[in-house]
Design a protein around this motif. Structure first.
Motif, PDB file in Angstrom:
ATOM      1  N   ALA A   1      -5.539   2.733  -3.274  1.00  0.00           N
ATOM      2  CA  ALA A   1      -6.602   2.255  -2.589  1.00  0.00           C
ATOM      3  C   ALA A   1      -7.693   3.466  -2.267  1.00  0.00           C
ATOM      4  O   ALA A   1      -8.914   3.680  -2.343  1.00  0.00           O
ATOM      5  N   THR A   2      -6.900   4.662  -1.653  1.00  0.00           N
ATOM      6  CA  THR A   2      -7.644   5.746  -1.306  1.00  0.00           C
ATOM      7  C   THR A   2      -8.116   6.570  -2.448  1.00  0.00           C
ATOM      8  O   THR A   2      -9.233   6.849  -2.609  1.00  0.00           O
ATOM      9  N   ALA A   3      -7.531   6.495  -3.542  1.00  0.00           N
ATOM     10  CA  ALA A   3      -7.903   7.003  -4.967  1.00  0.00           C
ATOM     11  C   ALA A   3      -9.113   6.310  -5.512  1.00  0.00           C
ATOM     12  O   ALA A   3     -10.170   6.872  -5.895  1.00  0.00           O
ATOM     13  N   GLU A   4      -9.190   5.104  -5.439  1.00  0.00           N
ATOM     14  CA  GLU A   4     -10.383   4.269  -5.908  1.00  0.00           C
ATOM     15  C   GLU A   4     -11.539   4.266  -4.793  1.00  0.00           C
ATOM     16  O   GLU A   4     -12.767   4.685  -5.465  1.00  0.00           O
ATOM     17  N   VAL A   5     -11.509   4.416  -3.597  1.00  0.00           N
ATOM     18  CA  VAL A   5     -12.536   4.477  -3.050  1.00  0.00           C
ATOM     19  C   VAL A   5     -13.268   5.792  -2.780  1.00  0.00           C
ATOM     20  O   VAL A   5     -14.199   5.808  -3.063  1.00  0.00           O
ATOM     21  N   THR A   6     -12.321   7.013  -3.035  1.00  0.00           N
ATOM     22  CA  THR A   6     -12.687   8.439  -3.185  1.00  0.00           C
ATOM     23  C   THR A   6     -13.257   8.507  -4.465  1.00  0.00           C
ATOM     24  O   THR A   6     -14.370   9.414  -4.635  1.00  0.00           O
ATOM     25  N   THR A   7     -12.840   7.797  -5.660  1.00  0.00           N
ATOM     26  CA  THR A   7     -13.486   8.172  -6.850  1.00  0.00           C
ATOM     27  C   THR A   7     -14.802   7.375  -6.854  1.00  0.00           C
ATOM     28  O   THR A   7     -15.732   8.123  -7.493  1.00  0.00           O
ATOM     29  N   VAL A   8     -15.026   6.334  -6.263  1.00  0.00           N
ATOM     30  CA  VAL A   8     -16.477   5.632  -6.249  1.00  0.00           C
ATOM     31  C   VAL A   8     -17.424   6.840  -5.344  1.00  0.00           C
ATOM     32  O   VAL A   8     -18.587   7.301  -5.959  1.00  0.00           O
TER      33      VAL A   8
ATOM     34  N   GLY B   1     -16.272  14.927   3.060  1.00  0.00           N
ATOM     35  CA  GLY B   1     -16.454  15.364   1.588  1.00  0.00           C
ATOM     36  C   GLY B   1     -15.869  14.548   0.657  1.00  0.00           C
ATOM     37  O   GLY B   1     -14.612  14.022   1.205  1.00  0.00           O
ATOM     38  N   ALA B   2     -16.493  14.209  -0.446  1.00  0.00           N
ATOM     39  CA  ALA B   2     -15.886  13.212  -1.200  1.00  0.00           C
ATOM     40  C   ALA B   2     -14.459  13.555  -1.672  1.00  0.00           C
ATOM     41  O   ALA B   2     -13.426  12.710  -1.523  1.00  0.00           O
ATOM     42  N   GLN B   3     -14.190  14.556  -2.172  1.00  0.00           N
ATOM     43  CA  GLN B   3     -13.015  15.064  -2.965  1.00  0.00           C
ATOM     44  C   GLN B   3     -11.894  15.045  -2.179  1.00  0.00           C
ATOM     45  O   GLN B   3     -10.836  14.898  -2.276  1.00  0.00           O
ATOM     46  N   ASN B   4     -12.259  15.408  -0.715  1.00  0.00           N
ATOM     47  CA  ASN B   4     -10.999  15.476   0.364  1.00  0.00           C
ATOM     48  C   ASN B   4     -10.248  14.012   0.484  1.00  0.00           C
ATOM     49  O   ASN B   4      -9.331  14.104   1.217  1.00  0.00           O
ATOM     50  N   GLY B   5     -10.994  12.977   0.000  1.00  0.00           N
ATOM     51  CA  GLY B   5     -10.368  11.655   0.224  1.00  0.00           C
ATOM     52  C   GLY B   5      -8.979  11.592  -0.403  1.00  0.00           C
ATOM     53  O   GLY B   5      -8.138  10.878  -0.187  1.00  0.00           O
ATOM     54  N   PHE B   6      -8.987  12.635  -1.506  1.00  0.00           N
ATOM     55  CA  PHE B   6      -7.976  12.543  -2.531  1.00  0.00           C
ATOM     56  C   PHE B   6      -6.567  12.974  -1.655  1.00  0.00           C
ATOM     57  O   PHE B   6      -5.483  12.745  -1.999  1.00  0.00           O
ATOM     58  N   TRP B   7      -6.660  13.594  -0.695  1.00  0.00           N
ATOM     59  CA  TRP B   7      -5.384  14.415   0.248  1.00  0.00           C
ATOM     60  C   TRP B   7      -4.912  13.119   0.649  1.00  0.00           C
ATOM     61  O   TRP B   7      -3.704  13.322   0.807  1.00  0.00           O
TER      62      TRP B   7
ATOM     63  N   ALA C   1      -0.485  12.498  -7.990  1.00  0.00           N
ATOM     64  CA  ALA C   1      -1.735  12.409  -7.307  1.00  0.00           C
ATOM     65  C   ALA C   1      -2.364  13.961  -6.994  1.00  0.00           C
ATOM     66  O   ALA C   1      -3.510  13.850  -6.695  1.00  0.00           O
ATOM     67  N   LEU C   2      -1.675  14.984  -7.243  1.00  0.00           N
ATOM     68  CA  LEU C   2      -1.934  16.415  -7.116  1.00  0.00           C
ATOM     69  C   LEU C   2      -3.204  16.522  -7.889  1.00  0.00           C
ATOM     70  O   LEU C   2      -3.959  17.272  -7.617  1.00  0.00           O
ATOM     71  N   PRO C   3      -2.926  16.533  -9.226  1.00  0.00           N
ATOM     72  CA  PRO C   3      -4.160  16.637 -10.129  1.00  0.00           C
ATOM     73  C   PRO C   3      -5.812  16.192  -9.696  1.00  0.00           C
ATOM     74  O   PRO C   3      -6.673  16.587 -10.001  1.00  0.00           O
ATOM     75  N   LEU C   4      -5.611  15.006  -8.881  1.00  0.00           N
ATOM     76  CA  LEU C   4      -6.911  14.511  -8.617  1.00  0.00           C
ATOM     77  C   LEU C   4      -7.579  15.540  -7.628  1.00  0.00           C
ATOM     78  O   LEU C   4      -8.996  15.672  -7.711  1.00  0.00           O
ATOM     79  N   LEU C   5      -6.834  16.389  -6.868  1.00  0.00           N
ATOM     80  CA  LEU C   5      -7.662  17.542  -6.068  1.00  0.00           C
ATOM     81  C   LEU C   5      -8.275  18.477  -7.016  1.00  0.00           C
ATOM     82  O   LEU C   5      -9.201  19.181  -6.451  1.00  0.00           O
TER      83      LEU C   5
END
Length: 407
Positions: free
Chosen positions: A230-237, A364-370, A291-295
């Protein structure tokens, strides 16, 4: 080499209840986003659209296990029908309330009653378990169901929004409600594959499956798993919008589900000898690591690749989790046990979406992937800590508070 999927569908009745069940569970994906799409257009306010959708989703997460508990006690056909009738009438009233611009309280009241919608994924897995209990084919059946769940989420959400935008605001919810009504009717009419009602084991008081420690461990782990994607999807948007390509979000999220869909089908065709609790630990560990490559993704193509990689462990996690439930929960509690696990996923998705939105707004957006990374690590810790309990023993002895562990 034989096709394991052809083998499971060679059993009479399996094709019929699978097709009916696919349409009956479309509202799982269509209703929450359909409510948002409908109300954001008819009311012009996103806050009330989100609040009504959340009311439905969270209430359903609490009510669905209770309905499944009644199903374990009285049978699918006697409970699913009345519960679905309540949900269909409530959805129809919600659509009418939105169309006629009735007071806001009617929207929330309708959403509360619509939460009586039964957990169709649990009903389907209960039927497969009745047919293939104790057989390796059950793993293939669970793999098919996990892949079907992914397909529902890929198609359902997009269909709901697309109909609401291209036709009229209520179109997505109308199709969702009709799918629920006719899909469930077709499903319940197929009595030959309906699981038998299992008597409660001698000397065992009738209680909720959530009091079983294996169910607690798996449900908690899947709360974190649900939060992960869910966090990956919201952060992707948010991140694609920040990159100046907001239209790419739907494509990237679709890639996320496709990766899980493919791996799930492949896993179902394999005959793995590794104990299920270890398979689950491996799956959530892969989920955390990928999940790490998302960062590190800085462009849309790299983000799509990272999202695809991070989705490969979702279906394996679900397949092994439901397999463990089948083995560690008494037959008289199976439907409820499965529903608690699916409820955990839903709760995790709601929590993850909320937290991701807060992090994106403030850091910030990309920090959501954490958050995806953190949730993945939490699922690994939970499953690793519960290995002894999940490894075996009588599930009836593993009742009580979560810290207990069966030897």
């Amino acid at each position: 080499m034989s096709n394991p999927y052809r083998e499971i569908f060679s059993v009479p009745g399996t094709k019929g209840f699978s097709v009916a069940g696919f349409f009956a569970r479309l509202p799982i994906a269509m209703a929450p986003i359909g409510i948002v799409a409908m109300l954001s257009q008819t009311r012009g306010e996103y806050w009330i659209a989100g609040a009504v959708s959340a009311t439905f989703a969270l209430t359903n997460a609490l009510i669905a296990p209770q309905i499944s508990r009644l199903i374990d006690r009285f049978g699918q056909s006697r409970v699913i029908g009345p519960a679905t009738i309540v949900a269909v009438i409530a959805f129809a009233f919600l659509i009418l309330s939105a169309h006629r611009n009735w007071p806001a309280w009617t929207l929330f009241a309708s959403a509360l009653l619509a939460a009586a919608m039964p957990s169709m994924p649990a009903m389907l897995r209960a039927r497969w378990t009745e047919i293939f209990r104790g057989s390796p084919a059950l793993n293939t059946a669970f793999a098919f169901e996990s892949a079907a769940d992914e397909l529902v989420y890929i198609a359902g959400a997009s269909l709901s929004v697309g109909l609401a935008v291209s036709l009229f605001p209520e179109a997505g919810m109308l199709v969702s409600t009709l799918s629920l009504a006719f899909g469930t009717l077709a499903f319940t009419l197929q009595r030959s594959t309906e699981p038998a009602v299992r008597p409660v084991e001698a000397g065992t008081p009738r209680r909720s499956a959530i009091r079983l420690v294996p169910v607690q461990i798996i449900t908690l782990a899947l709360v974190f798993v649900g939060s992960t994607f869910a966090t990956a999807e919201v952060t992707t948007v948010a991140f694609t919008r920040e990159l100046g390509e907001p239209g790419a979000a739907s494509l990237v999220i679709g890639v996320y589900a496709i990766g899980s869909f493919i791996v799930g089908l492949v896993l179902g065709a394999l005959k793995l000898r590794t104990p299920l609790q270890k398979q689950l630990l491996i799956a959530v560990s892969v989920l955390a690591l990928t999940a790490l490559p998302l960062l590190l993704a800085g462009t849309v193509p790299l983000l799509a690749l990272a999202v695809f990689i991070s989705g490969v462990a979702i279906s394996p996690t679900f397949i092994t989790a439901f397999g463990l439930i089948e083995r560690r929960v008494p037959e008289s509690m199976l439907t409820e046990g499965i529903t608690w696990v699916t409820t955990g996923i839903g709760i995790g998705m709601a929590m993850g979406a909320f937290l991701a939105g807060w992090v994106v707004d403030n850091f910030g957006a990309q920090n959501g992937f954490w958050l995806s990374v953190a949730a993945g690590v939490a699922s690994v810790i939970t499953v690793a800590w519960g290995q002894k309990t999940l490894a075996g023993g009588d599930p009836e002895t593993a009742v009580g508070a979560l810290p207990q562990a069966a030897e």
